[in-house]
Design an enzyme around this catalytic site. Structure first.
Site, PDB file in Angstrom:
ATOM      1  CB  SER A 259      -0.926   0.005   1.224  1.00 37.80           C
ATOM      2  OG  SER A 259      -1.645   1.213   1.285  1.00 37.80           O
TER       3      SER A 259
ATOM      4  CE  LYS B 182     -12.088  -1.020   0.547  1.00 38.90           C
ATOM      5  NZ  LYS B 182     -12.109  -0.365  -0.770  1.00 38.90           N
TER       6      LYS B 182
ATOM      7  CG  ASP C  61     -13.184   2.837  -1.601  1.00 38.91           C
ATOM      8  OD1 ASP C  61     -12.045   3.333  -1.627  1.00 38.91           O
ATOM      9  OD2 ASP C  61     -13.450   1.790  -0.992  1.00 38.91           O
TER      10      ASP C  61
ATOM     11  CB  ALA D 118     -13.495  -1.131  -4.489  1.00 36.10           C
TER      12      ALA D 118
ATOM     13  N   GLY E 244      -5.518   2.698 -10.206  1.00 33.19           N
ATOM     14  CA  GLY E 244      -6.241   3.177  -9.030  1.00 33.19           C
ATOM     15  C   GLY E 244      -5.478   4.159  -8.168  1.00 33.19           C
TER      16      GLY E 244
END
Length: 292
Positions: free
Chosen positions: A21, A72, A108, A136, A257
């Protein structure tokens, strides 16, 4: 390192895999630039460890955390409150801790739309083909519909996310002016047909990210046309297999992204600190790293 002291406030990122990340680089450089006494660390947390990790936000008096795959949606029942957008999307990517009360947000969808706007691209009134209905894909679909995308064709496998995809279609059709439809990803002819008339194709799945970096849901460049946008929410690797196929097809606008990650991060940064992220500075830093 002078910034780290006994008063430093911790913010986390809970996901797996997550060591790739760029979020720690982004947030810690933004904290340093603004002289804010926060530190942002990534933690390898999956569904099995999630409840303990969420409790740690309270126990350690963390300011909050980002949440990514596969957490998520699983995190929802572990929180005290949800923002309206998170409740509608059924997904959270940002948690804010206010004196032990944890509120879940999703940034997002807005991050996706803002990243397109940053490139001078406007998909309002146009058709999107979207693969995936997870943490997402769901906020992307809902935010795109709310922001004025005319039509969304959602493709998903008939797996655990199929029911979520059905809910997304029903919600979009009942609560927005966008027309949404649900399709089986296994139906390759239908997939090819919908892409032929799409203004934008967005892959919101993890295909193309480790350990699936050699894979793509669209392998034939002939499925794309030059005037469309191809957007892969994956940003590590910087150029995914999908992006290579799109470039081979001569697609004008092929995006990863990274911009979405930056814009959703900027929204989370503001939720935690009350201060705007220095986006231009961080954008330059991230993209300079991309080119090195």
């Amino acid at each position: 390192m002078e910034r780290i002291d006994g008063h430093t406030i911790l913010i986390g990122l809970m996901a797996t895999p997550i060591r790739h990340s760029m979020s720690p680089t982004m947030h810690n450089n933004a904290f340093a630039k603004l002289g804010l006494n926060y530190a942002y660390l990534a933690f390898e947390v999956g569904n099995d460890q999630l409840a303990d990790a969420v409790q740690a936000i309270r126990t350690l008096e963390m300011r909050g955390s980002n949440v990514s795959m596969p957490n998520k949606q699983k995190i929802l029942p572990l929180l005290d409150k949800l923002s309206p957008a998170a409740e509608m999307a059924g997904a959270v990517n940002t948690v804010v801790n206010d004196n032990g009360v944890l509120t879940g947000y999703t940034t997002d969808g807005t991050g996706f739309m803002k990243s397109l706007a940053d490139e001078g691209l406007d998909i309002r009134g146009k058709k999107m083909v979207l693969t995936g209905a997870g943490g997402a894909g769901t906020p992307i679909a809902i935010q795109a519909a709310l922001d004025g995308v005319k039509e969304i064709a959602i493709f998903n496998r008939q797996d655990a996310q199929w029911q979520q995809a059905k809910k997304n279609v029903e919600m979009i059709n009942s609560q927005t002016n966008c027309h949404a439809s649900l399709h089986h990803l296994e139906d390759r002819d239908d997939f090819k047909h919908e892409l032929a008339t799409a203004d934008i194709y967005c892959d919101s799945t993890g295909v193309g990210m480790k350990p699936l970096e050699d894979m793509t849901l669209v392998e034939d460049p002939g499925w794309f046309h030059k005037d469309m946008i191809v957007f892969d929410t994956v940003y590590a690797p910087r150029e995914t297999k999908l992006m290579k196929v799109a470039k081979e097809a001569g697609v004008k606008h092929v995006l990863n992204g990274l911009g979405m990650m930056l814009e959703q991060g900027a929204e989370a940064f503001k939720l935690w600190t009350g201060v705007a992220m220095p986006v231009e500075y961080i954008h330059q830093l991230l993209f300079d790293e991309e080119q090195e």
